[in-house]
Design a protein around this motif. Sequence first.
Motif, PDB file in Angstrom:
ATOM      1  N   ILE A  51       0.858  -1.182   0.000  1.00 59.97           N
ATOM      2  CA  ILE A  51       0.000   0.000   0.000  1.00 59.97           C
ATOM      3  C   ILE A  51       0.899   1.239   0.000  1.00 59.97           C
ATOM      4  CG2 ILE A  51      -1.761   1.290   1.264  1.00 59.97           C
ATOM      5  CD1 ILE A  51      -2.664  -1.453   2.412  1.00 59.97           C
ATOM      6  N   VAL A  52       0.651   2.154  -0.929  1.00 58.94           N
ATOM      7  CA  VAL A  52       1.448   3.377  -1.020  1.00 58.94           C
ATOM      8  C   VAL A  52       1.244   4.169   0.279  1.00 58.94           C
ATOM      9  CG1 VAL A  52       1.889   5.503  -2.304  1.00 58.94           C
ATOM     10  CG2 VAL A  52       1.181   3.429  -3.529  1.00 58.94           C
ATOM     11  N   PRO A  53       2.325   4.398   1.051  1.00 59.04           N
ATOM     12  CA  PRO A  53       2.186   5.060   2.350  1.00 59.04           C
ATOM     13  C   PRO A  53       1.923   6.560   2.242  1.00 59.04           C
ATOM     14  CG  PRO A  53       4.486   4.497   1.941  1.00 59.04           C
ATOM     15  CD  PRO A  53       3.689   3.946   0.793  1.00 59.04           C
ATOM     16  N   ALA A  54       1.366   7.123   3.300  1.00 62.22           N
ATOM     17  CA  ALA A  54       0.951   8.526   3.323  1.00 62.22           C
ATOM     18  C   ALA A  54       2.073   9.510   3.022  1.00 62.22           C
ATOM     19  CB  ALA A  54       0.323   8.859   4.674  1.00 62.22           C
ATOM     20  N   ASN A  55       3.274   9.262   3.483  1.00 58.84           N
ATOM     21  CA  ASN A  55       4.370  10.216   3.292  1.00 58.84           C
ATOM     22  C   ASN A  55       5.281   9.849   2.128  1.00 58.84           C
ATOM     23  OD1 ASN A  55       3.585  11.889   5.393  1.00 58.84           O
ATOM     24  ND2 ASN A  55       4.705  10.696   6.899  1.00 58.84           N
ATOM     25  N   ALA A  56       4.830   8.973   1.256  1.00 60.87           N
ATOM     26  CA  ALA A  56       5.652   8.552   0.121  1.00 60.87           C
ATOM     27  C   ALA A  56       5.877   9.707  -0.846  1.00 60.87           C
ATOM     28  CB  ALA A  56       4.990   7.391  -0.610  1.00 60.87           C
ATOM     29  N   SER A 123       2.741  19.782   4.381  1.00 68.50           N
ATOM     30  CA  SER A 123       2.796  18.377   4.800  1.00 68.50           C
ATOM     31  C   SER A 123       2.384  17.517   3.618  1.00 68.50           C
ATOM     32  CB  SER A 123       1.847  18.132   5.980  1.00 68.50           C
ATOM     33  OG  SER A 123       0.490  18.233   5.555  1.00 68.50           O
ATOM     34  N   ALA A 124       2.303  16.220   3.840  1.00 66.22           N
ATOM     35  CA  ALA A 124       1.870  15.294   2.795  1.00 66.22           C
ATOM     36  C   ALA A 124       0.419  15.515   2.400  1.00 66.22           C
ATOM     37  CB  ALA A 124       2.061  13.851   3.258  1.00 66.22           C
ATOM     38  N   THR A 125      -0.314  16.267   3.237  1.00 64.88           N
ATOM     39  CA  THR A 125      -1.743  16.475   2.981  1.00 64.88           C
ATOM     40  C   THR A 125      -2.136  17.943   2.827  1.00 64.88           C
ATOM     41  OG1 THR A 125      -2.225  16.488   5.351  1.00 64.88           O
ATOM     42  CG2 THR A 125      -2.376  14.354   4.212  1.00 64.88           C
ATOM     43  N   SER A 126      -1.156  18.860   2.821  1.00 66.89           N
ATOM     44  CA  SER A 126      -1.506  20.280   2.819  1.00 66.89           C
ATOM     45  C   SER A 126      -0.496  21.138   2.064  1.00 66.89           C
ATOM     46  CB  SER A 126      -1.607  20.770   4.271  1.00 66.89           C
ATOM     47  OG  SER A 126      -1.762  22.157   4.339  1.00 66.89           O
ATOM     48  N   ILE A 127      -1.033  22.019   1.211  1.00 72.86           N
ATOM     49  CA  ILE A 127      -0.245  23.029   0.502  1.00 72.86           C
ATOM     50  C   ILE A 127      -0.981  24.356   0.632  1.00 72.86           C
ATOM     51  CG2 ILE A 127       0.497  23.858  -1.785  1.00 72.86           C
ATOM     52  CD1 ILE A 127       0.832  20.952  -2.637  1.00 72.86           C
ATOM     53  N   THR A 128      -0.217  25.432   0.798  1.00 74.52           N
ATOM     54  CA  THR A 128      -0.785  26.773   0.755  1.00 74.52           C
ATOM     55  C   THR A 128      -0.193  27.464  -0.460  1.00 74.52           C
ATOM     56  OG1 THR A 128      -0.892  26.837   3.168  1.00 74.52           O
ATOM     57  CG2 THR A 128      -1.115  28.940   2.010  1.00 74.52           C
ATOM     58  N   ALA A 129      -1.048  27.996  -1.328  1.00 76.66           N
ATOM     59  CA  ALA A 129      -0.576  28.661  -2.547  1.00 76.66           C
ATOM     60  C   ALA A 129      -1.147  30.071  -2.629  1.00 76.66           C
ATOM     61  CB  ALA A 129      -0.996  27.870  -3.783  1.00 76.66           C
ATOM     62  N   THR A 130      -0.380  30.942  -3.273  1.00 76.28           N
ATOM     63  CA  THR A 130      -0.841  32.308  -3.532  1.00 76.28           C
ATOM     64  C   THR A 130      -1.375  32.350  -4.955  1.00 76.28           C
ATOM     65  OG1 THR A 130       0.819  33.193  -2.031  1.00 76.28           O
ATOM     66  CG2 THR A 130      -0.147  34.730  -3.622  1.00 76.28           C
ATOM     67  N   VAL A 131      -2.593  32.876  -5.117  1.00 69.97           N
ATOM     68  CA  VAL A 131      -3.204  32.975  -6.439  1.00 69.97           C
ATOM     69  C   VAL A 131      -2.333  33.902  -7.298  1.00 69.97           C
ATOM     70  CG1 VAL A 131      -5.269  33.618  -7.747  1.00 69.97           C
ATOM     71  CG2 VAL A 131      -5.502  32.578  -5.457  1.00 69.97           C
ATOM     72  N   PRO A 132      -1.810  33.393  -8.414  1.00 73.78           N
ATOM     73  CA  PRO A 132      -0.860  34.180  -9.207  1.00 73.78           C
ATOM     74  C   PRO A 132      -1.524  35.256 -10.061  1.00 73.78           C
ATOM     75  CG  PRO A 132      -1.281  32.088 -10.286  1.00 73.78           C
ATOM     76  CD  PRO A 132      -2.017  32.045  -8.969  1.00 73.78           C
TER      77      PRO A 132
END
Length: 159
Positions: A51-56, A123-132
């Motif tokens: 099973i592909v792990p969460a932090n892969a 994290s493996a489950t979160s990204i914060t992006a600035t609208v370009p």
Amino acid sequence: MKPFVRLTSPDSAVGKTIQIIGGGLMNATSVTFGSVQATFTAHSQTYVSAIVPANAVAGFVTVTTPTATFTGTRQFQVIPTVTNISPVSGATGSQVAITGTGLLGATQVAVGGVQATTFTVNSATSITATVPTGAVTGKIVVKEPGTSGASAGVFTVTP
């Protein structure tokens, strides 16, 4: 049969099962995606599922037995999955939180097809992006080496 390891698929999403074929695999003691341990089952001398792990992240898959470690011949790619964006609208320069799985290896984020110049992989489950600048209403896409994942819904760029 000389021991070896080969993946039946070069990519998959976190939580999905992949098949590993090879030789000398029955007594496998571990399977790793890069340095991340996976849950696995050794079905026979020639077949292991994992099973592909969460932090892969993208990298080589290895199978370890009591006598040796076997590394796949090609890199495995983790397919990012975008499950939520918040807020669902905003102006250029505002921030959008992207939630999903397999996000650790993100190399690019795009809003409506326009690459964000600023984003942070939290994290493996979160990204914060600035609208370009120049972004248009559309899906949010997270790109990783060799693969990408898009939001189901669209992000609306407001004036």
